[in-house]
Design a protein around this motif. Structure first.
Motif, PDB file in Angstrom:
ATOM      1  N   SER A  84       0.898  -6.181   3.960  1.00  0.00           N
ATOM      2  CA  SER A  84       0.122  -7.036   4.985  1.00  0.00           C
ATOM      3  C   SER A  84       0.621  -8.583   4.371  1.00  0.00           C
TER       4      SER A  84
ATOM      5  N   TYR B 126       1.053  -1.207   0.053  1.00  0.00           N
ATOM      6  CA  TYR B 126       0.181  -0.392   0.012  1.00  0.00           C
ATOM      7  C   TYR B 126       0.804   1.445  -0.106  1.00  0.00           C
TER       8      TYR B 126
ATOM      9  N   ARG C 257      -1.844 -11.088   2.920  1.00  0.00           N
ATOM     10  CA  ARG C 257      -3.341 -11.445   1.754  1.00  0.00           C
ATOM     11  C   ARG C 257      -3.982 -12.296   2.257  1.00  0.00           C
TER      12      ARG C 257
ATOM     13  N   TYR D  44       0.304   5.381   1.242  1.00  0.00           N
ATOM     14  CA  TYR D  44      -0.650   6.716   2.052  1.00  0.00           C
ATOM     15  C   TYR D  44      -0.316   7.320   1.772  1.00  0.00           C
TER      16      TYR D  44
ATOM     17  N   LEU E 244       3.828   7.091   3.508  1.00  0.00           N
ATOM     18  CA  LEU E 244       4.000   5.783   4.042  1.00  0.00           C
ATOM     19  C   LEU E 244       3.808   4.672   3.040  1.00  0.00           C
TER      20      LEU E 244
ATOM     21  N   ASP F 218      -8.066   6.068  -2.837  1.00  0.00           N
ATOM     22  CA  ASP F 218      -9.092   7.812  -2.714  1.00  0.00           C
ATOM     23  C   ASP F 218      -8.521   8.786  -3.059  1.00  0.00           C
TER      24      ASP F 218
ATOM     25  N   PHE G 221       4.370  -0.849   8.429  1.00  0.00           N
ATOM     26  CA  PHE G 221       4.956   0.335   7.377  1.00  0.00           C
ATOM     27  C   PHE G 221       6.307   0.270   7.693  1.00  0.00           C
TER      28      PHE G 221
ATOM     29  N   TYR H 274      -3.157   0.636  -3.510  1.00  0.00           N
ATOM     30  CA  TYR H 274      -2.621  -0.161  -3.131  1.00  0.00           C
ATOM     31  C   TYR H 274      -2.724  -1.773  -4.156  1.00  0.00           C
TER      32      TYR H 274
ATOM     33  N   LEU I 111      -0.904  -4.118   9.355  1.00  0.00           N
ATOM     34  CA  LEU I 111      -0.759  -3.512   8.313  1.00  0.00           C
ATOM     35  C   LEU I 111       1.392  -3.504   8.773  1.00  0.00           C
TER      36      LEU I 111
ATOM     37  N   GLN J 218      -2.628  -6.242  -4.651  1.00  0.00           N
ATOM     38  CA  GLN J 218      -2.868  -7.287  -3.050  1.00  0.00           C
ATOM     39  C   GLN J 218      -1.501  -8.240  -3.754  1.00  0.00           C
TER      40      GLN J 218
ATOM     41  N   PRO K 261      -9.120  -9.791   4.383  1.00  0.00           N
ATOM     42  CA  PRO K 261      -8.073  -8.841   3.658  1.00  0.00           C
ATOM     43  C   PRO K 261      -8.530  -7.769   5.580  1.00  0.00           C
TER      44      PRO K 261
ATOM     45  N   LEU L 299      -5.284   6.734   1.335  1.00  0.00           N
ATOM     46  CA  LEU L 299      -4.801   5.812   0.276  1.00  0.00           C
ATOM     47  C   LEU L 299      -4.838   6.350  -0.942  1.00  0.00           C
TER      48      LEU L 299
END
Lengths: 116, 116
Positions: A94, A33, A96, A35, A90, A59, A107, A48, A105, A50, A100, A45
């Motif tokens: 994580s 991810y 998968r 951020y 950042l 967003d 960082f 991301y 998370l 997967q 979920p 966010l």
């Protein structure tokens, strides 16, 4: 020790330039991810991923781009189309898991981008 | 819509005082997860606790304790006998447990300053 490495820690950019922030993890995590953190706004966010070769907009994806060619790496490019790029970025990862939303998370230490 | 509110922007306490950080959340889902993360001056967020919506049992870990109350949609965090090393920004976060959900909603954070 396993973890997430972000580089550079500080970056200065002139207006109109693209910059790429690096994020590398050795945790064997599938999900990664990006951020953005601004004062008083919490974390938002950007993108991301997967799984390798797949990523989704968050967003605030406008003006940013990513790639996921390797499991360990998820670089973020801040393009000249991003109107207000000065911020703290950042990277996180994580597992998968089957659920979920339950995943914790991990960082990195962040990259601070300043546009001059 | 999901939302996390941390109304306390900044709190200052003197060492050894107890302090409670408030977190109020909104979600329409019945299954969700709540998290607390600590962001020290170094920048990376560090995971503190995860709680699922079906587990309202309070938790204590050393000087840290968490009070989860679904009736008031709150997940508050208390530090007992605060220390200078507790100085950081603390984030509360919410995620839903739907398949394919990788979205975490973060509050705006509470900056805690513990004075010696």
């Amino acid at each position: 020790d396993g973890g997430i490495t972000q580089s550079p820690k500080y970056l200065f950019r002139k207006e109109g330039q693209n910059v790429t922030l690096s994020c590398e993890q050795n945790l064997n995590h599938d999900a990664m991810y990006w951020y953005r953190q601004d004062p008083g706004q919490g974390l938002r966010l950007i993108y991301y991923s997967q799984i390798v070769n797949d990523f989704q907009k968050g967003d605030i994806a406008e003006g940013y781009s990513v790639s996921r060619e390797k499991k360990e790496s998820f670089p973020l490019t801040v393009t000249s189309a991003q109107k207000n790029p000065t911020a703290f970025y950042l990277c996180a990862s994580s597992i998968r898991g089957l659920t979920p939303g339950a995943n914790v998370l991990t960082f990195g230490a962040g990259s601070r981008l300043t546009v001059l | 819509a999901q939302k996390v509110t941390q109304a306390q922007t900044e709190i200052s306490v003197v060492e050894k005082e107890d302090v409670t950080l408030d977190c109020v959340y909104e979600t329409r889902d019945t299954t969700y997860y709540l998290f607390w993360y600590k962001q020290p001056p170094s920048g990376e967020l560090v995971f503190l606790i995860r709680r699922n919506s079906f587990d309202e049992q309070n938790e204590i870990s050393g000087r840290y304790s968490w009070n989860f109350q679904k009736s008031t949609s709150s997940f508050n965090f208390t530090i007992t006998a605060s220390q200078v090393v507790d100085s950081a920004v603390y984030f509360c976060a919410l995620s839903e447990a739907g398949p394919g959900t990788y979205k975490y909603i973060f509050g705006t954070g509470t900056r805690l300053k513990v004075l010696a």
